[in-house]
Design an enzyme around this catalytic site. Structure first.
Site, PDB file in Angstrom:
ATOM      1  N   HIS A  67       0.823  -1.213   0.000  1.00 55.05           N
ATOM      2  CA  HIS A  67       0.000   0.000   0.000  1.00 55.05           C
ATOM      3  C   HIS A  67       0.856   1.261   0.000  1.00 55.05           C
ATOM      4  O   HIS A  67       0.426   2.301  -0.506  1.00 55.05           O
ATOM      5  CB  HIS A  67      -0.974  -0.012   1.170  1.00 55.05           C
ATOM      6  CG  HIS A  67      -2.183  -0.843   0.915  1.00 55.05           C
ATOM      7  ND1 HIS A  67      -3.081  -1.202   1.894  1.00 55.05           N
ATOM      8  CD2 HIS A  67      -2.647  -1.415  -0.233  1.00 55.05           C
ATOM      9  CE1 HIS A  67      -4.049  -1.949   1.372  1.00 55.05           C
ATOM     10  NE2 HIS A  67      -3.794  -2.090   0.085  1.00 55.05           N
ATOM     11  N   HIS A  74      -4.287  -6.589 -10.581  1.00 56.49           N
ATOM     12  CA  HIS A  74      -3.137  -5.752 -10.233  1.00 56.49           C
ATOM     13  C   HIS A  74      -2.028  -5.855 -11.270  1.00 56.49           C
ATOM     14  O   HIS A  74      -1.465  -4.827 -11.677  1.00 56.49           O
ATOM     15  CB  HIS A  74      -2.607  -6.137  -8.851  1.00 56.49           C
ATOM     16  CG  HIS A  74      -3.453  -5.662  -7.724  1.00 56.49           C
ATOM     17  ND1 HIS A  74      -3.413  -4.372  -7.254  1.00 56.49           N
ATOM     18  CD2 HIS A  74      -4.370  -6.308  -6.970  1.00 56.49           C
ATOM     19  CE1 HIS A  74      -4.269  -4.240  -6.253  1.00 56.49           C
ATOM     20  NE2 HIS A  74      -4.864  -5.395  -6.052  1.00 56.49           N
TER      21      HIS A  74
END
Length: 399
Positions: free
Chosen positions: A257, A385
């Site tokens: 993140h 992703h």
């Protein structure tokens, strides 16, 4: 493996996208509606009836990106298939919210969870933005509707962030606050701006980015993005501590993140340049790599605590994909070879351990020693992703 492809070449990235799509398309499309969510390593469908909002939106994202890169009509048809199911089955007309999960069999829903979860609603914004990009103009009204719904029921104007979860009717708002849903809302708002050119979306992306990566990160012991907060947005350092069961709300600083925010800040900077974007992106990326990289076996450990000690030593697919994209952004933006070195190192690790060279796509998770943790593929990660990373890098090459 020592003979690696040219990871920076357009030909490699397009070939990798194609092979990944070949795993899911067309086998992932259920003619009865929506997409299958769970697959074995060879692509065998393991559950024909589960449906997930996040999975549906990510499938649409993949189909549109493949259509935009390759121009194939069957990918546009796949995007249409996804959009139709999203608005006919996930959307709740009475509340203008979207069902989180349900079972779908014989054209009927059952066992549904109609909670309005901001993480999922953010992906709805992304999905409708992608549908506009694919040439479905009716998605613009769906986009406006979901943004208005989130503004009305979930947006905290005083903090510039969204609450995390509401019940099915938006009458009850959970006290938990999280950065993850807001990070994906920022991503979605950037895509909405790209699709429509409407300034309000990039303005909202900037508001969220500053709130999370500057203000909230400033509350944390390491000046990095912490995951969990209380209703007043005070930091909660104990939420889910020693509980590894909640995949959406894990404890600790997630290395992926930090790097995902680095990527988003530089994507945002394309359209809304700000002096703070690049220095913050560098800071988040550099510290995450320093704390998470396995110097012995390669790869990034999943998370670490406020004391910098490793917490979760697994090595996740999405972490490496997002970090590859972030490294490419930083390399292009700064011109510094250090970031290209990280780009190559990450790709080589992924190529050796995460990429399924036989069937296409990436394994979802590895153990600390780089062995495969599970060969099951799909929900909630149909290679969104790594597909998205390749598309971003292709944009950088073009630019």
């Amino acid at each position: 493996m020592t003979d690696f492809p040219n990871f920076r070449s357009r030909a490699f990235l397009l070939e990798h996208l194609q092979k990944t799509m070949d795993f899911y398309h067309p086998r992932g499309l259920d003619p009865a509606g929506g997409f299958f969510t769970t697959f074995g390593a060879d692509g065998t469908v393991l559950d024909r009836h589960a449906r997930s909002l996040v999975h549906a939106c990510r499938f649409l994202f993949n189909e549109v990106n493949a259509y935009l890169e390759f121009g194939r009509a069957d990918y546009r048809d796949g995007a249409r298939h996804a959009l139709d199911f999203l608005v006919s089955q996930h959307r709740v007309p009475a509340t203008r919210g979207y069902r989180w999960t349900f079972r779908f069999e014989g054209g009927r829903r059952s066992e549904e969870d109609a909670s309005n979860i901001t993480y999922g609603l953010s992906f709805v914004i992304l999905a409708h933005a992608m549908a506009i990009k694919a040439g479905f103009p009716e998605a613009k009204s769906w986009l406006s509707e979901i943004v208005e719904t989130m503004e009305t029921h979930l947006f905290d104007a005083g903090n510039g962030l969204y609450a995390d979860q509401a019940d099915a009717t938006f009458t009850g708002i959970a006290s938990y606050r999280g950065q993850n849903a807001n990070m994906h809302a920022c991503e979605a708002m950037i895509a909405a701006y790209e699709a429509t050119g409407e300034r309000c979306y990039i303005d909202r992306a900037e508001t969220i980015a500053a709130a999370v990566s500057l203000r909230l990160a400033g509350l944390s012991p390491l000046d990095q993005v912490w995951e969990h907060y209380r209703a007043d947005w005070s930091i909660d350092l104990d939420y889910n501590k020693d509980d590894h069961s909640d995949g959406y709300r894990p404890w600790g600083f997630l290395a992926g993140h930090q790097t995902e925010w680095a990527k988003l800040l530089l994507m945002l900077d394309r359209y809304r340049p700000m002096d703070w974007h690049l220095p913050r992106a560098r800071s988040l990326f550099d510290r995450a790599m320093a704390l998470s990289w396995d110097g012995e076996r390669g790869g990034m450990f999943y998370s670490y605590g406020p004391d910098k000690a490793l917490y979760d030593r697994s090595k996740q697919q999405w972490v490496h994909a997002e970090t590859i994209a972030a490294a490419a952004h930083l390399a292009v933006r700064t011109g510094e070879g250090t970031y290209w070195d990280w780009y190559e190192r990450l790709w080589r690790y992924a190529w050796n351990h995460l990429v399924d060279h036989r069937h296409g796509g990436w394994y979802r998770a590895l153990n600390e020693d780089n062995s495969i943790a599970s060969a099951v593929r799909g929900d909630p990660e149909p290679d969104y992703h790594n597909m998205g990373a390749c598309v971003e890098i292709l944009k950088l090459i073009k630019e």
